[in-house]
Design an enzyme around this catalytic site. Structure first.
Site, PDB file in Angstrom:
ATOM      1  N   ASP A   8       0.824  -1.182   0.178  1.00 18.77           N
ATOM      2  CA  ASP A   8       0.079  -0.001   0.153  1.00 18.77           C
ATOM      3  C   ASP A   8       0.840   1.197  -0.042  1.00 18.77           C
ATOM      4  O   ASP A   8       2.107   1.184  -0.099  1.00 18.77           O
ATOM      5  CB  ASP A   8      -0.815   0.110   1.243  1.00 18.77           C
ATOM      6  CG  ASP A   8      -2.338   0.628   1.087  1.00 18.77           C
ATOM      7  OD1 ASP A   8      -2.315   1.523   0.084  1.00 18.77           O
ATOM      8  OD2 ASP A   8      -3.018   0.484   1.699  1.00 18.77           O
ATOM      9  N   GLU A  10       0.026   4.513   1.826  1.00 15.17           N
ATOM     10  CA  GLU A  10      -0.046   5.553   3.058  1.00 15.17           C
ATOM     11  C   GLU A  10       0.919   5.211   4.037  1.00 15.17           C
ATOM     12  O   GLU A  10       1.329   6.231   4.879  1.00 15.17           O
ATOM     13  CB  GLU A  10      -1.536   5.217   3.461  1.00 15.17           C
ATOM     14  CG  GLU A  10      -2.619   5.941   2.932  1.00 15.17           C
ATOM     15  CD  GLU A  10      -3.153   5.012   1.804  1.00 15.17           C
ATOM     16  OE1 GLU A  10      -2.457   3.899   1.656  1.00 15.17           O
ATOM     17  OE2 GLU A  10      -4.147   5.333   1.183  1.00 15.17           O
ATOM     18  N   HIS A  61      -2.428  -0.195  -3.669  1.00 15.00           N
ATOM     19  CA  HIS A  61      -2.830   1.011  -3.286  1.00 15.00           C
ATOM     20  C   HIS A  61      -3.811   1.569  -4.252  1.00 15.00           C
ATOM     21  O   HIS A  61      -3.330   1.470  -5.593  1.00 15.00           O
ATOM     22  CB  HIS A  61      -1.910   2.125  -3.137  1.00 15.00           C
ATOM     23  CG  HIS A  61      -2.391   3.257  -3.032  1.00 15.00           C
ATOM     24  ND1 HIS A  61      -2.935   3.943  -1.883  1.00 15.00           N
ATOM     25  CD2 HIS A  61      -2.311   4.340  -3.725  1.00 15.00           C
ATOM     26  CE1 HIS A  61      -3.221   5.242  -2.052  1.00 15.00           C
ATOM     27  NE2 HIS A  61      -2.786   5.661  -3.008  1.00 15.00           N
ATOM     28  N   HIS A 105      -1.365   1.108   6.371  1.00 17.63           N
ATOM     29  CA  HIS A 105      -1.798   2.251   7.351  1.00 17.63           C
ATOM     30  C   HIS A 105      -2.956   1.510   8.607  1.00 17.63           C
ATOM     31  O   HIS A 105      -3.542   0.747   8.370  1.00 17.63           O
ATOM     32  CB  HIS A 105      -2.671   3.268   6.768  1.00 17.63           C
ATOM     33  CG  HIS A 105      -3.553   2.732   5.817  1.00 17.63           C
ATOM     34  ND1 HIS A 105      -4.844   2.499   6.162  1.00 17.63           N
ATOM     35  CD2 HIS A 105      -3.603   2.263   4.482  1.00 17.63           C
ATOM     36  CE1 HIS A 105      -5.641   2.080   5.270  1.00 17.63           C
ATOM     37  NE2 HIS A 105      -4.961   1.937   4.043  1.00 17.63           N
ATOM     38  N   HIS A 117      -7.558   5.049   7.492  1.00 14.17           N
ATOM     39  CA  HIS A 117      -8.921   4.588   6.837  1.00 14.17           C
ATOM     40  C   HIS A 117      -9.237   3.154   6.931  1.00 14.17           C
ATOM     41  O   HIS A 117      -8.210   2.545   7.023  1.00 14.17           O
ATOM     42  CB  HIS A 117      -8.924   5.236   5.644  1.00 14.17           C
ATOM     43  CG  HIS A 117      -8.244   4.970   4.460  1.00 14.17           C
ATOM     44  ND1 HIS A 117      -6.904   5.029   4.384  1.00 14.17           N
ATOM     45  CD2 HIS A 117      -8.297   4.079   3.521  1.00 14.17           C
ATOM     46  CE1 HIS A 117      -6.266   4.541   3.406  1.00 14.17           C
ATOM     47  NE2 HIS A 117      -7.304   3.865   2.614  1.00 14.17           N
ATOM     48  N   GLU A 135      -7.897  -2.652   7.192  1.00 23.13           N
ATOM     49  CA  GLU A 135      -7.341  -3.287   6.192  1.00 23.13           C
ATOM     50  C   GLU A 135      -6.345  -4.421   6.612  1.00 23.13           C
ATOM     51  O   GLU A 135      -6.030  -5.614   6.061  1.00 23.13           O
ATOM     52  CB  GLU A 135      -6.404  -2.516   5.122  1.00 23.13           C
ATOM     53  CG  GLU A 135      -7.521  -1.588   4.465  1.00 23.13           C
ATOM     54  CD  GLU A 135      -7.209  -0.437   3.600  1.00 23.13           C
ATOM     55  OE1 GLU A 135      -6.048  -0.376   3.265  1.00 23.13           O
ATOM     56  OE2 GLU A 135      -7.691   0.612   3.518  1.00 23.13           O
TER      57      GLU A 135
HETATM   58 ZN   LIG Z   1      -3.798   2.859   0.112  1.00 26.36          ZN
END
Ligand SMILES: [Zn+2]
Length: 275
Positions: A8, A10, A61, A105, A117, A135
């Protein structure tokens, strides 16, 4: 040995803002390069420990088209583009021995945590049998279903703590210390790469000692949604119903893959209509 790296953006070193993670943001190109280099550091660590390992990298991502294919370590194969089965974990199967989460994240509602998030802005929380997961938790549980432990996670300090709460055996690399949703004290990208390389090699060598994250079925799933329109759409899916309150939908899933699929569908529906 078969390894899946899910990447990802972030939780990449230095990244703190959406202008750095969205393709139309002015610093996005820089983030892609740093992300690719951090994945390469993990690939190098894995292959240092097990030179014959087969390494798949799932770009995980946004568009799933961020990593720079020509700059990726040529010993790895790249899973790119969407939509696709298994989303962030595409490439995972019962032959996968271990997974690594790079640039991850914290879940929605955590803070201070960089760009925290859960899947998209439409989701306020996801609970599996009453336990709040983001996630990290969802993907760890999917990997666990296929018998693969999460041997390493990199991201901010909050993301690292989140995986350790699920599985204390996971090795972590905190590439930044969160100061807020869009602020952090970050390692230099080269330092982050060195730590990732070293830690990935160590983590792969002890992969059999890392416990699996498992949520055995049947599973009671609750999803808190930001927008009432999304709730109206989600309950059109057979088996999904409105829970107490206007913002929560619930369903029973036979197992983790079914839960993952329906959660993915609900979050995709959220993007079809105004919040
Ligand atoms: Zn992401």
């Amino acid at each position: 040995m078969r390894i899946l790296i899910s990447a990802d953006m972030e939780g990449i070193s230095g990244v703190v803002h959406t202008t750095e993670t969205n393709p139309d943001g002015y610093d996005y190109e820089r983030s892609r390069a740093i992300m690719t280099a951090e994945v390469n550091a993990a690939v190098a660590g894995v292959l240092e420990a097990v030179p014959a390992a087969e390494v798949l990298v799932a770009d995980a991502h946004g568009t799933f088209r961020n990593l720079l294919p020509e700059d990726l370590d040529r010993r790895a194969r790249l899973v790119r583009g969407r939509p696709r089965p298994l989303g962030m974990l595409a490439g995972l199967d019962d032959d996968t021995d271990a997974v690594l989460f790079i640039g991850y994240h914290a879940r929605s509602g955590q803070g201070p945590a960089v760009l925290a998030h859960t899947i998209g802005a439409a989701v306020l929380d996801v609970r599996l049998d009453g336990r709040s997961v983001g996630e990290i938790g969802l993907n760890a549980a999917m990997a666990g279903h296929h018998g693969a432990p999460v041997v390493l996670l990199s991201g901010d300090d909050v993301a690292c703590a989140e995986v350790l709460a699920l599985t204390p055996g996971t090795a972590t690399v905190a590439v930044k210390q969160a100061l807020g949703q869009a602020a952090a004290i970050a390692l230099h990208p080269e330092e982050a790469r060195d730590q990732l390389h070293r830690t990935a090699a160590k983590a792969i060598r002890r992969y059999e000692q890392v416990p699996l994250v498992t949520f055995p079925g049947p599973l009671q799933v609750e999803v808190d949604l930001y927008g009432p329109y999304t709730v109206d759409l989600a309950v059109l899916i057979p088996g999904v119903s409105r829970a107490e309150g206007a913002r929560t939908v619930t369903f029973t899933a036979a197992d983790m893959p079914e839960a993952y699929q329906i959660i993915t569908l609900i979050t995709q529906l959220a993007q079809l209509i105004p919040a």
